[in-house]
Design a protein around this motif. Structure first.
Motif, PDB file in Angstrom:
ATOM      1  N   TYR A  96       0.577  -1.288   0.192  1.00 15.34           N
ATOM      2  CA  TYR A  96       0.179  -0.080   0.311  1.00 15.34           C
ATOM      3  C   TYR A  96       0.718   1.497   0.439  1.00 15.34           C
ATOM      4  O   TYR A  96       0.473   2.345  -0.689  1.00 15.34           O
ATOM      5  CB  TYR A  96      -0.524   0.207   1.090  1.00 15.34           C
ATOM      6  CG  TYR A  96      -1.851   1.404   1.200  1.00 15.34           C
ATOM      7  CD1 TYR A  96      -3.089   1.665   0.407  1.00 15.34           C
ATOM      8  CD2 TYR A  96      -1.283   2.229   1.931  1.00 15.34           C
ATOM      9  CE1 TYR A  96      -3.711   2.159   0.625  1.00 15.34           C
ATOM     10  CE2 TYR A  96      -1.925   3.743   2.245  1.00 15.34           C
ATOM     11  CZ  TYR A  96      -3.403   3.405   1.474  1.00 15.34           C
ATOM     12  OH  TYR A  96      -4.179   4.486   1.719  1.00 15.34           O
TER      13      TYR A  96
ATOM     14  N   GLY B  86      -8.406   1.678  -9.318  1.00 13.94           N
ATOM     15  CA  GLY B  86      -8.620   1.624  -8.232  1.00 13.94           C
ATOM     16  C   GLY B  86      -9.813   0.590  -7.882  1.00 13.94           C
ATOM     17  O   GLY B  86      -9.828  -0.360  -6.615  1.00 13.94           O
TER      18      GLY B  86
ATOM     19  N   SER C  97      -9.429  -3.226  -6.844  1.00 20.54           N
ATOM     20  CA  SER C  97      -9.908  -4.212  -5.685  1.00 20.54           C
ATOM     21  C   SER C  97     -11.031  -4.645  -5.490  1.00 20.54           C
ATOM     22  O   SER C  97     -11.952  -5.947  -5.193  1.00 20.54           O
ATOM     23  CB  SER C  97     -11.088  -2.450  -4.658  1.00 20.54           C
ATOM     24  OG  SER C  97      -9.494  -1.643  -4.511  1.00 20.54           O
TER      25      SER C  97
ATOM     26  N   LEU D 150      -6.145  -5.830  -3.770  1.00 13.44           N
ATOM     27  CA  LEU D 150      -6.587  -5.274  -2.646  1.00 13.44           C
ATOM     28  C   LEU D 150      -6.153  -4.311  -1.494  1.00 13.44           C
ATOM     29  O   LEU D 150      -6.056  -3.195  -2.289  1.00 13.44           O
ATOM     30  CB  LEU D 150      -6.986  -6.148  -1.426  1.00 13.44           C
ATOM     31  CG  LEU D 150      -8.041  -5.545  -0.814  1.00 13.44           C
ATOM     32  CD1 LEU D 150      -9.440  -4.955  -0.441  1.00 13.44           C
ATOM     33  CD2 LEU D 150      -8.113  -5.933   0.534  1.00 13.44           C
ATOM     34  N   GLN D 151      -4.576  -4.478  -1.567  1.00 17.32           N
ATOM     35  CA  GLN D 151      -3.401  -2.983  -1.134  1.00 17.32           C
ATOM     36  C   GLN D 151      -3.144  -1.655  -2.209  1.00 17.32           C
ATOM     37  O   GLN D 151      -3.500  -1.222  -2.098  1.00 17.32           O
ATOM     38  CB  GLN D 151      -1.887  -3.794  -0.677  1.00 17.32           C
ATOM     39  CG  GLN D 151      -2.709  -4.604   0.191  1.00 17.32           C
ATOM     40  CD  GLN D 151      -2.953  -3.780   1.225  1.00 17.32           C
ATOM     41  OE1 GLN D 151      -2.474  -2.967   1.990  1.00 17.32           O
ATOM     42  NE2 GLN D 151      -4.617  -4.252   2.376  1.00 17.32           N
TER      43      GLN D 151
ATOM     44  N   SER E  78      -6.710   0.432  -2.675  1.00 19.43           N
ATOM     45  CA  SER E  78      -7.597   0.459  -1.981  1.00 19.43           C
ATOM     46  C   SER E  78      -5.972   1.701  -1.893  1.00 19.43           C
ATOM     47  O   SER E  78      -6.597   3.013  -1.685  1.00 19.43           O
ATOM     48  CB  SER E  78      -6.491  -0.377  -0.474  1.00 19.43           C
ATOM     49  OG  SER E  78      -7.851  -1.201  -0.660  1.00 19.43           O
TER      50      SER E  78
ATOM     51  N   MET F 289      -7.527   4.215  -4.585  1.00 22.99           N
ATOM     52  CA  MET F 289      -8.545   4.818  -4.380  1.00 22.99           C
ATOM     53  C   MET F 289      -9.192   5.717  -3.602  1.00 22.99           C
ATOM     54  O   MET F 289      -9.419   6.717  -3.001  1.00 22.99           O
ATOM     55  CB  MET F 289      -9.621   3.544  -3.840  1.00 22.99           C
ATOM     56  CG  MET F 289     -10.567   2.341  -5.214  1.00 22.99           C
ATOM     57  SD  MET F 289     -11.671   1.699  -4.313  1.00 22.99           S
ATOM     58  CE  MET F 289     -10.924   1.328  -2.583  1.00 22.99           C
ATOM     59  N   SER F 290      -7.783   5.785  -2.242  1.00 25.36           N
ATOM     60  CA  SER F 290      -7.687   6.554  -1.112  1.00 25.36           C
ATOM     61  C   SER F 290      -7.358   7.452  -1.058  1.00 25.36           C
ATOM     62  O   SER F 290      -7.293   8.569  -0.865  1.00 25.36           O
ATOM     63  CB  SER F 290      -6.974   5.026   0.347  1.00 25.36           C
ATOM     64  OG  SER F 290      -8.020   4.362   0.013  1.00 25.36           O
TER      65      SER F 290
ATOM     66  N   ILE G  53     -13.618   5.674   6.946  1.00 30.18           N
ATOM     67  CA  ILE G  53     -13.113   5.482   7.813  1.00 30.18           C
ATOM     68  C   ILE G  53     -13.622   4.380   8.430  1.00 30.18           C
ATOM     69  O   ILE G  53     -13.633   3.419   8.806  1.00 30.18           O
ATOM     70  CB  ILE G  53     -11.453   5.562   7.730  1.00 30.18           C
ATOM     71  CG1 ILE G  53     -11.090   6.242   6.457  1.00 30.18           C
ATOM     72  CG2 ILE G  53     -10.653   4.049   7.970  1.00 30.18           C
ATOM     73  CD1 ILE G  53      -9.195   6.394   6.085  1.00 30.18           C
TER      74      ILE G  53
ATOM     75  N   GLU H  71     -15.439   0.925   8.550  1.00 28.50           N
ATOM     76  CA  GLU H  71     -14.731  -0.068   9.333  1.00 28.50           C
ATOM     77  C   GLU H  71     -15.344  -1.094  10.412  1.00 28.50           C
ATOM     78  O   GLU H  71     -15.481  -2.485  10.902  1.00 28.50           O
ATOM     79  CB  GLU H  71     -13.229  -0.159  10.171  1.00 28.50           C
ATOM     80  CG  GLU H  71     -12.008   0.243   9.581  1.00 28.50           C
ATOM     81  CD  GLU H  71     -10.660   0.703  10.359  1.00 28.50           C
ATOM     82  OE1 GLU H  71     -11.366   1.278  11.538  1.00 28.50           O
ATOM     83  OE2 GLU H  71     -10.202   1.322   9.384  1.00 28.50           O
TER      84      GLU H  71
END
Length: 202
Positions: free
Chosen positions: A2, A25, A29, A63-64, A67, A70-71, A101, A105
């Motif tokens: 990441y 992204g 993902s 996935l990393q 992420s 996107m983030s 976030i 979560e």
């Protein structure tokens, strides 16, 4: 992984644009969930346990990457959208970013667990193969029961929903762009026609 990708995101944004980088992204993902499950689709290929482990590892890696894509661009994009708020814009954006976030979560595992309860159990790709390889002295029905899980199907459903959402957004965005280009073209033709009429009158 990441952190390594996040370090290069600024260059990607400068080359491809913020929205395109985030869409890539989102796509990466979504695909990673198919591998992370791994999806029951892989049962059609009768993959081995080792291949299944490699598929999961590839899914976690993607996935990393997704992420980060996107983030990282999201925060400056939010800052630009809140620039009209003045001096408090940065603190408000930082609070909302952290809040989103935190909500993700908390809500994500809840929705994921609920979905796992609703979907059917499928065979984990490669699971029976490894049982056969290590020659466990158990019945076939017991092996099959130990290899059933709702997690692969849950990941597949979430991935498909994400891909459909992405496709709908891209399609809608293209329609809006075409509409804007058409309106701009009509405005230019109208403006150009008015200039010609003025010249003829003169």
């Amino acid at each position: 992984c990441y952190s390594l990708v996040a370090f290069k995101v600024a260059k990607l944004v400068a080359h491809f644009g913020t929205l395109n980088t985030m869409l890539v992204g989102f796509f990466v993902s979504s695909i990673s969930l198919l591998l992370f499950g791994p999806s029951p689709i892989f049962n059609l290929f009768q993959i081995s346990f080792e291949t299944s482990r490699q598929t999961i590892a590839a899914g976690m890696l993607l996935l990393q990457v997704g992420s980060a894509l996107m983030s990282v661009p999201a925060f400056p994009l939010m800052q630009g959208g809140a620039s009209h708020l003045g001096k408090d814009a940065d603190s408000i954006v930082a609070s909302l970013h952290s809040l989103s976030i935190g909500i993700g979560e908390a809500v994500g595992p809840l929705l994921g667990g609920t979905l796992m309860e609703l979907v059917g159990h499928t065979n984990i790709p490669g699971c029976i193969t490894i049982n056969a390889e290590i020659e466990l002295k158990v019945s076939e029905s017991h092996m099959l029961q130990n290899c059933l899980s709702a997690f692969p199907m849950t990941c597949t459903i979430i991935s498909l929903i994400s891909l459909l959402t992405l496709a709908a957004f891209v399609s809608s965005n293209r329609i809006k762009k075409k509409k804007l280009l058409k309106e701009e073209k009509m405005f230019e033709e109208k403006d150009f026609g008015g200039d010609i009429s003025t010249m003829i009158a003169i």
